[in-house]
Design an enzyme around this catalytic site. Structure first.
Site, PDB file in Angstrom:
ATOM      1  N   LYS A  93     -40.230  27.075  49.543  1.00  0.00           N
ATOM      2  CA  LYS A  93     -41.289  27.033  50.560  1.00  0.00           C
ATOM      3  C   LYS A  93     -42.294  25.920  50.232  1.00  0.00           C
ATOM      4  O   LYS A  93     -42.739  25.184  51.129  1.00  0.00           O
ATOM      5  CB  LYS A  93     -41.998  28.392  50.606  1.00  0.00           C
ATOM      6  CG  LYS A  93     -42.818  28.597  51.858  1.00  0.00           C
ATOM      7  CD  LYS A  93     -43.196  30.064  52.009  1.00  0.00           C
ATOM      8  CE  LYS A  93     -44.046  30.287  53.226  1.00  0.00           C
ATOM      9  NZ  LYS A  93     -44.262  31.691  53.519  1.00  0.00           N
ATOM     10  N   ASP A  94     -42.647  25.787  48.940  1.00  0.00           N
ATOM     11  CA  ASP A  94     -43.562  24.712  48.527  1.00  0.00           C
ATOM     12  C   ASP A  94     -42.928  23.342  48.766  1.00  0.00           C
ATOM     13  O   ASP A  94     -43.606  22.406  49.196  1.00  0.00           O
ATOM     14  CB  ASP A  94     -43.940  24.853  47.042  1.00  0.00           C
ATOM     15  CG  ASP A  94     -45.095  25.839  46.836  1.00  0.00           C
ATOM     16  OD1 ASP A  94     -45.706  26.233  47.847  1.00  0.00           O
ATOM     17  OD2 ASP A  94     -45.377  26.197  45.677  1.00  0.00           O
ATOM     18  N   GLU A 119     -67.885   8.577  53.220  1.00  0.00           N
ATOM     19  CA  GLU A 119     -66.519   8.957  53.565  1.00  0.00           C
ATOM     20  C   GLU A 119     -66.550  10.302  54.309  1.00  0.00           C
ATOM     21  O   GLU A 119     -67.455  11.108  54.116  1.00  0.00           O
ATOM     22  CB  GLU A 119     -65.682   9.093  52.284  1.00  0.00           C
ATOM     23  CG  GLU A 119     -65.442   7.773  51.571  1.00  0.00           C
ATOM     24  CD  GLU A 119     -64.352   6.938  52.220  1.00  0.00           C
ATOM     25  OE1 GLU A 119     -64.674   6.228  53.190  1.00  0.00           O
ATOM     26  OE2 GLU A 119     -63.201   7.001  51.767  1.00  0.00           O
ATOM     27  N   HIS A 123     -52.888  33.402  37.185  1.00  0.00           N
ATOM     28  CA  HIS A 123     -51.755  34.177  36.677  1.00  0.00           C
ATOM     29  C   HIS A 123     -52.177  35.450  35.948  1.00  0.00           C
ATOM     30  O   HIS A 123     -51.348  36.291  35.649  1.00  0.00           O
ATOM     31  CB  HIS A 123     -50.869  33.288  35.806  1.00  0.00           C
ATOM     32  CG  HIS A 123     -50.042  32.355  36.642  1.00  0.00           C
ATOM     33  ND1 HIS A 123     -48.721  32.077  36.392  1.00  0.00           N
ATOM     34  CD2 HIS A 123     -50.346  31.680  37.758  1.00  0.00           C
ATOM     35  CE1 HIS A 123     -48.266  31.245  37.312  1.00  0.00           C
ATOM     36  NE2 HIS A 123     -49.234  30.993  38.149  1.00  0.00           N
TER      37      HIS A 123
END
Ligand code: HEM
Length: 421
Positions: free
Chosen positions: A244-245, A288, A216
């Site tokens: 949109k998120d 993994e 920011h």
């Protein structure tokens, strides 16, 4: 960075609190009025998706810890009990297991987005470095979490990876004993891994707060990679990017649900459903999936110490990336040569991931060597060189120009510029 308009409300209680602790102003400046470039595409969804995954991991992890027993004699059985006897236990565990993978998917896409659009470049170097710190913390957390069910892969994965430190000359063996809390991976190891696995996600939350703070300071980069010139280049975060998120979250959770409910063990290894046995080594010890590229780099050279150094260097190099790339242009859209090498890097990373799951011999070994060599060549030679010799395409004058086709700035009702919002 805020819109410059102070937070306003008619609610007397909120006003009273905000005057003393400006928490509502902060939220408003961060998630509502925050001026974002008007041209962000869907690749900018993955930061918020990573944030969502982090929250899900912490919440499900705390619930799991209420029924889990961090002791070598009980750990495996306590996990089986969670799966079979505890109400909803299977769901909480499968969410935790699968969201770990989805967290890595979101963050890996987030990193490659940054690489493609040059988001690591000035003035966002610290934002990027904090990201690399988060990535390291995530890997440490995931590695220790995988040990907790105390299956065969837990035990042997922990043994192989902690043993890597023994390659360090002189002090290596002592470091390994210190990490283990004894002379093998055993109860003290499991106990400290549990303690750290519980702690580190909160450290990640702290670094994420710094990450967003740094974001920011100068605002988001954007697909064009040029700075916003004025209010016509920006739109308020809410409603444009909240919506949109939210859409991104819906798609993400839909895909996640397919794995969760139809193939919850697809991303795991069946050997981890066999209780840990220090007397029986599995035929193949495979980490993994998100560790596979690093595992391939580790095994690409015959020398153990060099392998360990290269593996750590492959992440370490990302810390100095903002200074390795000398190009004044951020976005690959305007870098006709580098654009292609970005894709070569991506293919090299995928190839490393594939090679990491195979035995280190024949074609997989050859591929892991070529891909490792390319990885370092890309960052240490290509990036500095291309910054000097590549001729970038001409940049647009502003963000609004290509988005609105010029001239239409004030008439476009679908995306109001900041002053009108
Ligand atoms: C827990 C993990 C992480 C979370 C929750 C997170 C969160 C976010 C959020 C919400 C944004 C703004 C939205 C966006 O640009 O997508 C962002 C931007 C950014 N993040 Fe992350 N991040 C994480 C990990 C990382 C990592 C591992 C890196 C790099 C190594 C990174 C590098 C960046 C950069 C460079 C930006 C600015 C992007 C731009 O403005 O173009 N982040 N992050």
């Amino acid at each position: 960075m805020s819109s410059g308009q102070p937070f306003q409300t008619n609610n007397a209680i909120i006003k009273w609190i905000d005057h003393r602790l400006p928490i509502f102003s902060l939220t408003n400046d961060t998630l509502v009025d925050y001026p974002a470039p008007r041209n962000l595409n869907y690749w900018w969804n993955f930061g918020s998706l990573a944030g969502l995954a982090l929250v899900v991991m912490i919440v499900t992890g705390i619930v799991l810890a209420m029924q889990y027993t961090p002791h070598v004699d009980y750990a495996f059985d306590s996990v089986e009990r969670i799966m079979r006897d505890v109400n909803g236990g299977w769901l909480i565990r499968y969410i935790h297991m699968n969201m770990a993978s989805f967290f890595f998917i979101a963050v890996i896409i987030h990193i490659f987005r940054g690489l493609y659009y040059g988001s690591y470049k000035a003035p966002r170097e610290i934002l990027w470095i904090l990201g690399v710190v988060i990535f390291l913390l995530m890997m440490a957390t995931a590695f220790m979490g995988y040990v907790l069910p105390w299956g065969q892969m837990s035990f042997w994965g922990a043994t192989v990876i902690t043993n890597l430190f023994s390659a360090i000359p002189l002090v290596g063996e002592s470091i390994v004993t210190w990490l283990w809390g004894g002379f093998s991976v055993n109860n003290p190891t499991l106990n400290r891994f549990f303690a750290l696995h519980y702690l580190l996600p909160f450290v990640i939350v702290g670094v994420v707060i710094l990450h967003i703070w740094a974001l920011h300071r100068f605002g988001s980069n954007n697909p064009l990679g040029i700075d916003a010139k004025g209010p016509q280049d920006k739109i308020p975060f809410h409603p444009y990017y909240t919506v949109k998120d939210a859409f991104g979250v819906g798609v993400f959770l839909l895909i996640f649900s397919v794995f969760l409910f139809f193939a919850p063990n697809f991303l795991g290894h069946p050997d981890n459903y066999i209780p840990a046995n220090p007397l029986s080594t599995p035929a193949h010890i495979v980490p993994e999936w998100y560790f596979l590229p690093f595992y391939a780099i580790l095994r690409s050279v015959p020398d153990k110490l060099l392998g360990v150094v290269l593996m750590f260097a492959s992440i370490g190099i990302l810390f100095i990336l903002p200074w390795l790339d000398r190009s004044p242009v951020r976005s690959c859209k305007f870098r006709p040569v580098y654009k292609w090498f970005f894709w070569v890097l991506l293919i090299a990373c995928v190839a490393l991931g594939w090679a990491g799951q195979e035995a280190p011999e024949g074609a997989p070994l050859y591929i892991s060597r070529v891909a490792t060599a390319y990885y370092f060549f890309h960052f240490l030679v290509l990036l500095p060189l291309l910054g000097v010799i590549e001729r970038p395409k001409p940049l647009p004058a502003s963000i609004a120009e290509p988005v609105l086709g010029g001239g239409e700035v004030w008439s476009n009702a679908a995306a109001k510029p900041m002053e009108k919002a």
